[in-house]
Design an enzyme around this catalytic site. Sequence first.
Site, PDB file in Angstrom:
ATOM      1  N   LYS A  19     -33.855  -7.134 156.192  1.00 21.07           N
ATOM      2  CA  LYS A  19     -35.118  -7.812 155.891  1.00 21.07           C
ATOM      3  C   LYS A  19     -35.797  -8.341 157.146  1.00 21.07           C
ATOM      4  CE  LYS A  19     -33.276 -10.796 153.217  1.00 21.07           C
ATOM      5  NZ  LYS A  19     -31.904 -10.800 152.833  1.00 21.07           N
ATOM      6  N   ARG A  94     -34.785 -16.827 146.121  1.00 21.83           N
ATOM      7  CA  ARG A  94     -33.421 -16.341 146.010  1.00 21.83           C
ATOM      8  C   ARG A  94     -32.841 -16.581 144.628  1.00 21.83           C
ATOM      9  NH1 ARG A  94     -32.104 -16.284 151.447  1.00 21.83           N
ATOM     10  NH2 ARG A  94     -30.010 -15.643 152.008  1.00 21.83           N
ATOM     11  N   ARG A 133     -24.099  -7.959 164.200  1.00 27.13           N
ATOM     12  CA  ARG A 133     -25.454  -8.410 164.527  1.00 27.13           C
ATOM     13  C   ARG A 133     -25.465  -9.424 165.671  1.00 27.13           C
ATOM     14  NH1 ARG A 133     -29.196 -10.441 159.709  1.00 27.13           N
ATOM     15  NH2 ARG A 133     -27.602 -12.023 159.338  1.00 27.13           N
ATOM     16  N   ARG A 166     -24.889 -15.233 164.859  1.00 33.35           N
ATOM     17  CA  ARG A 166     -25.056 -16.291 163.871  1.00 33.35           C
ATOM     18  C   ARG A 166     -23.699 -16.772 163.392  1.00 33.35           C
ATOM     19  NH1 ARG A 166     -29.288 -14.497 159.368  1.00 33.35           N
ATOM     20  NH2 ARG A 166     -27.708 -15.501 158.089  1.00 33.35           N
ATOM     21  N   ARG A 177     -21.681 -14.921 151.075  1.00 30.95           N
ATOM     22  CA  ARG A 177     -23.126 -14.728 150.961  1.00 30.95           C
ATOM     23  C   ARG A 177     -23.454 -13.578 150.013  1.00 30.95           C
ATOM     24  NH1 ARG A 177     -24.000 -14.169 157.026  1.00 30.95           N
ATOM     25  NH2 ARG A 177     -26.049 -13.316 156.531  1.00 30.95           N
TER      26      ARG A 177
HETATM   27  P1  ADP Z   1     -28.949 -13.814 154.711  1.00 31.14           P
HETATM   28  O1  ADP Z   1     -29.982 -13.314 153.759  1.00 31.14           O
HETATM   29  O2  ADP Z   1     -28.590 -12.802 155.731  1.00 31.14           O
HETATM   30  O3  ADP Z   1     -27.784 -14.506 154.067  1.00 31.14           O
HETATM   31  P2  ADP Z   1     -30.735 -15.878 155.640  1.00 31.14           P
HETATM   32  O4  ADP Z   1     -31.044 -16.089 157.057  1.00 31.14           O
HETATM   33  O5  ADP Z   1     -31.828 -15.437 154.731  1.00 31.14           O
HETATM   34  O6  ADP Z   1     -29.534 -14.900 155.641  1.00 31.14           O
HETATM   35  O7  ADP Z   1     -30.102 -17.209 155.024  1.00 31.14           O
HETATM   36  C1  ADP Z   1     -29.030 -17.880 155.624  1.00 31.14           C
HETATM   37  C2  ADP Z   1     -28.585 -19.067 154.767  1.00 31.14           C
HETATM   38  O8  ADP Z   1     -29.684 -20.005 154.609  1.00 31.14           O
HETATM   39  C3  ADP Z   1     -28.183 -18.738 153.337  1.00 31.14           C
HETATM   40  O9  ADP Z   1     -26.839 -18.325 153.258  1.00 31.14           O
HETATM   41  C4  ADP Z   1     -28.451 -20.071 152.615  1.00 31.14           C
HETATM   42  O10 ADP Z   1     -27.439 -21.006 152.880  1.00 31.14           O
HETATM   43  C5  ADP Z   1     -29.694 -20.579 153.280  1.00 31.14           C
HETATM   44  N1  ADP Z   1     -30.943 -20.151 152.606  1.00 31.14           N
HETATM   45  C6  ADP Z   1     -31.892 -19.307 153.119  1.00 31.14           C
HETATM   46  N2  ADP Z   1     -32.890 -19.122 152.234  1.00 31.14           N
HETATM   47  C7  ADP Z   1     -32.579 -19.850 151.139  1.00 31.14           C
HETATM   48  C8  ADP Z   1     -33.193 -20.066 149.870  1.00 31.14           C
HETATM   49  N3  ADP Z   1     -34.366 -19.480 149.546  1.00 31.14           N
HETATM   50  N4  ADP Z   1     -32.584 -20.894 148.982  1.00 31.14           N
HETATM   51  C9  ADP Z   1     -31.429 -21.491 149.276  1.00 31.14           C
HETATM   52  N5  ADP Z   1     -30.775 -21.328 150.444  1.00 31.14           N
HETATM   53  C10 ADP Z   1     -31.335 -20.516 151.369  1.00 31.14           C
END
Ligand code: ADP
Length: 221
Positions: A19, A94, A133, A166, A177
């Site tokens: 993404k 999400r 990554r 990360r 995740r």
């Molecule tokens: P990925 O999709 O690769 O897990 P992101 O960078 O999108 O990574 O998100 C990393 C972390 O940030 C998630 O595991 C969660 O803890 C938090 N997070 C991100 N976006 C949201 C969201 N919309 N709602 C709740 N938690 C979120």
Amino acid sequence: MKQEANLRLILLGLPGSGKGTQADSLKKKYNIPHISTGNLLREAISKNTPLGKQAESYVQSGELVPDSLIINLVKEEMTRNHGARGFILDGFPRNLAQAEKLDIMLKELNLELSLAIEIKLNEEILIKRLTGRRTCSKCGALYNIYFNPPQVSDICDVCQGKLSRREDDNVQVVNNRIKVYWSNISPVIDYYQKNGILHIIDGNQEAPGVFADISQIIERL
Ligand code: ADP
Ligand code: ZN
């Protein structure tokens, strides 16, 4: 498409589905802001802001941060970026509650979503993508030690910055995740399917192939 400047797009897909990479390319091509809740949270955590302090333990373990925190964060970004110019949302919504809140937010601004794109891929590839990554800590360029390594290990080709990994890209948290993703996302996907704005893309391809598919859908709008 007729009004490129008004593209309002959501990217859905497992962690590691690409993404961020796609959002980056879309941002350049269509000149609209990329709103990544993950990036915003990591920034807040590294700056130790009140939001960062509240979100840190969730992000580190791969759990979802409480909706109220996330929704405020997105609202702030939308206002700051003047939603009317369009946006790419990455990592939000999400879960269904977030999707519904987003609709309310947009209605207040008299706006509608243009597209929801789900990037689907094989989970084996995905684990390599995540654990391999690396990101440039200076310019944000993305690398992968398996698929797209830098010329010099741990150094950015573009700016010579140091590459970082990360904290939540280790195997244990990655697995969590993935689990958290699946347990929350199905109703979101159904929701956009019912709205008639969902498109599914084959995320097993190299990034340019995925980008070509997404661009084609946008051009048809
Ligand atoms: P990925 O999709 O690769 O897990 P992101 O960078 O999108 O990574 O998100 C990393 C972390 O940030 C998630 O595991 C969660 O803890 C938090 N997070 C991100 N976006 C949201 C969201 N919309 N709602 C709740 N938690 C979120
Ligand atoms: Zn760099």
